[in-house]
Enzyme design. Sequence first.
Site, PDB file in Angstrom:
ATOM      1  N   ASP A 121       0.851  -1.188   0.000  1.00 32.56           N
ATOM      2  CA  ASP A 121       0.000   0.000   0.000  1.00 32.56           C
ATOM      3  C   ASP A 121       0.891   1.243   0.000  1.00 32.56           C
ATOM      4  O   ASP A 121       1.875   1.333   0.728  1.00 32.56           O
ATOM      5  CB  ASP A 121      -0.914  -0.007   1.235  1.00 32.56           C
ATOM      6  CG  ASP A 121      -2.068   0.973   1.097  1.00 32.56           C
ATOM      7  OD1 ASP A 121      -3.213   0.513   0.979  1.00 32.56           O
ATOM      8  OD2 ASP A 121      -1.824   2.201   1.108  1.00 32.56           O
ATOM      9  N   ILE A 122       0.507   2.224  -0.816  1.00 33.25           N
ATOM     10  CA  ILE A 122       1.328   3.431  -0.973  1.00 33.25           C
ATOM     11  C   ILE A 122       1.276   4.312   0.282  1.00 33.25           C
ATOM     12  O   ILE A 122       2.206   5.083   0.540  1.00 33.25           O
ATOM     13  CB  ILE A 122       0.888   4.199  -2.242  1.00 33.25           C
ATOM     14  CG1 ILE A 122       2.001   5.074  -2.774  1.00 33.25           C
ATOM     15  CG2 ILE A 122      -0.395   4.994  -2.021  1.00 33.25           C
ATOM     16  CD1 ILE A 122       1.768   5.561  -4.201  1.00 33.25           C
ATOM     17  N   GLU A 147     -12.187   3.383  -0.979  1.00 34.77           N
ATOM     18  CA  GLU A 147     -11.846   4.499  -1.865  1.00 34.77           C
ATOM     19  C   GLU A 147     -11.746   4.040  -3.307  1.00 34.77           C
ATOM     20  O   GLU A 147     -12.007   4.799  -4.227  1.00 34.77           O
ATOM     21  CB  GLU A 147     -10.471   5.081  -1.485  1.00 34.77           C
ATOM     22  CG  GLU A 147     -10.422   5.774  -0.157  1.00 34.77           C
ATOM     23  CD  GLU A 147      -8.989   6.035   0.295  1.00 34.77           C
ATOM     24  OE1 GLU A 147      -8.051   5.843  -0.501  1.00 34.77           O
ATOM     25  OE2 GLU A 147      -8.829   6.442   1.455  1.00 34.77           O
ATOM     26  N   HIS A 163     -10.487  -5.332  -3.240  1.00 38.79           N
ATOM     27  CA  HIS A 163      -9.125  -5.648  -2.801  1.00 38.79           C
ATOM     28  C   HIS A 163      -9.172  -6.032  -1.334  1.00 38.79           C
ATOM     29  O   HIS A 163     -10.025  -5.541  -0.578  1.00 38.79           O
ATOM     30  CB  HIS A 163      -8.177  -4.465  -3.008  1.00 38.79           C
ATOM     31  CG  HIS A 163      -8.712  -3.166  -2.484  1.00 38.79           C
ATOM     32  ND1 HIS A 163      -9.637  -2.430  -3.180  1.00 38.79           N
ATOM     33  CD2 HIS A 163      -8.480  -2.501  -1.327  1.00 38.79           C
ATOM     34  CE1 HIS A 163      -9.946  -1.349  -2.477  1.00 38.79           C
ATOM     35  NE2 HIS A 163      -9.263  -1.368  -1.344  1.00 38.79           N
ATOM     36  N   MET A 164      -8.240  -6.891  -0.954  1.00 40.46           N
ATOM     37  CA  MET A 164      -8.132  -7.317   0.438  1.00 40.46           C
ATOM     38  C   MET A 164      -6.873  -6.684   1.023  1.00 40.46           C
ATOM     39  O   MET A 164      -5.799  -6.759   0.415  1.00 40.46           O
ATOM     40  CB  MET A 164      -8.056  -8.846   0.502  1.00 40.46           C
ATOM     41  CG  MET A 164      -8.059  -9.393   1.899  1.00 40.46           C
ATOM     42  SD  MET A 164      -8.434 -11.163   1.920  1.00 40.46           S
ATOM     43  CE  MET A 164      -6.979 -11.825   1.138  1.00 40.46           C
ATOM     44  N   HIS A 165      -7.023  -6.053   2.196  1.00 40.32           N
ATOM     45  CA  HIS A 165      -5.876  -5.476   2.903  1.00 40.32           C
ATOM     46  C   HIS A 165      -5.280  -6.552   3.811  1.00 40.32           C
ATOM     47  O   HIS A 165      -6.024  -7.232   4.528  1.00 40.32           O
ATOM     48  CB  HIS A 165      -6.305  -4.318   3.797  1.00 40.32           C
ATOM     49  CG  HIS A 165      -6.873  -3.133   3.082  1.00 40.32           C
ATOM     50  ND1 HIS A 165      -6.173  -1.961   2.905  1.00 40.32           N
ATOM     51  CD2 HIS A 165      -8.084  -2.923   2.502  1.00 40.32           C
ATOM     52  CE1 HIS A 165      -6.931  -1.083   2.266  1.00 40.32           C
ATOM     53  NE2 HIS A 165      -8.098  -1.641   2.010  1.00 40.32           N
TER      54      HIS A 165
HETATM   55  P1  AMP Z   1      -9.735   1.239   0.289  1.00 43.11           P
HETATM   56  O1  AMP Z   1      -9.837   2.466   1.148  1.00 43.11           O
HETATM   57  O2  AMP Z   1     -10.168  -0.014   0.979  1.00 43.11           O
HETATM   58  O3  AMP Z   1     -10.403   1.435  -1.048  1.00 43.11           O
HETATM   59  O4  AMP Z   1      -8.196   1.044   0.035  1.00 43.11           O
HETATM   60  C1  AMP Z   1      -7.507   1.656  -1.008  1.00 43.11           C
HETATM   61  C2  AMP Z   1      -6.038   1.620  -0.645  1.00 43.11           C
HETATM   62  O5  AMP Z   1      -5.293   1.826  -1.831  1.00 43.11           O
HETATM   63  C3  AMP Z   1      -5.621   2.718   0.341  1.00 43.11           C
HETATM   64  O6  AMP Z   1      -5.078   2.113   1.521  1.00 43.11           O
HETATM   65  C4  AMP Z   1      -4.562   3.513  -0.434  1.00 43.11           C
HETATM   66  O7  AMP Z   1      -3.489   3.944   0.376  1.00 43.11           O
HETATM   67  C5  AMP Z   1      -4.109   2.503  -1.488  1.00 43.11           C
HETATM   68  N1  AMP Z   1      -3.557   3.054  -2.718  1.00 43.11           N
HETATM   69  C6  AMP Z   1      -4.046   4.090  -3.453  1.00 43.11           C
HETATM   70  N2  AMP Z   1      -3.280   4.297  -4.532  1.00 43.11           N
HETATM   71  C7  AMP Z   1      -2.294   3.371  -4.509  1.00 43.11           C
HETATM   72  C8  AMP Z   1      -1.174   3.064  -5.347  1.00 43.11           C
HETATM   73  N3  AMP Z   1      -0.921   3.746  -6.482  1.00 43.11           N
HETATM   74  N4  AMP Z   1      -0.351   2.043  -4.984  1.00 43.11           N
HETATM   75  C9  AMP Z   1      -0.590   1.350  -3.846  1.00 43.11           C
HETATM   76  N5  AMP Z   1      -1.628   1.587  -3.010  1.00 43.11           N
HETATM   77  C10 AMP Z   1      -2.465   2.579  -3.330  1.00 43.11           C
END
Ligand code: AMP
Length: 110
Positions: free
Chosen positions: A30-31, A92, A97-99
């Site tokens: 995650d970025i 977002e 996606h799974m964290h």
């Molecule tokens: P969610 O809030 O569950 O939709 O998680 C989206 C995640 O994507 C967030 O934790 C962001 O930090 C991550 N994210 C957004 N853009 C990128 C990227 N280019 N590379 C890696 N992670 C990202």
Amino acid sequence: MNDCLFCKIVREEIPSEQVIETTNYVAFKDIHPKAPVHVLIVPKRHVERPEELRPDEISDMLTGSEEIAEILGVKEPGYRLVFNVGKSAGQEINHVHMHLLGGAPAKSIY
Ligand code: AMP
């Protein structure tokens, strides 16, 4: 070609710090990590909600999560797997996606 950020990462049009990849998913860091270890396990197929995933995709992602936890050294003492579903849950990105979060004790209202 769609405009989805995670589809672009899957297609390698946008760089990511990849951990592993299979035919069904890519896993990358995650970025904006919310824990010392924070990896996103992202199906290659664009679907928007967890219930749209096929059984083989879910199975592959769960097997992969254990492998990732092992690679990144959080299998012990443990880690958290999370799907955010919908705005109120903090989703977002509209590509399911799974964290995988670990490396520190989880603190949460849940
Ligand atoms: P969610 O809030 O569950 O939709 O998680 C989206 C995640 O994507 C967030 O934790 C962001 O930090 C991550 N994210 C957004 N853009 C990128 C990227 N280019 N590379 C890696 N992670 C990202």
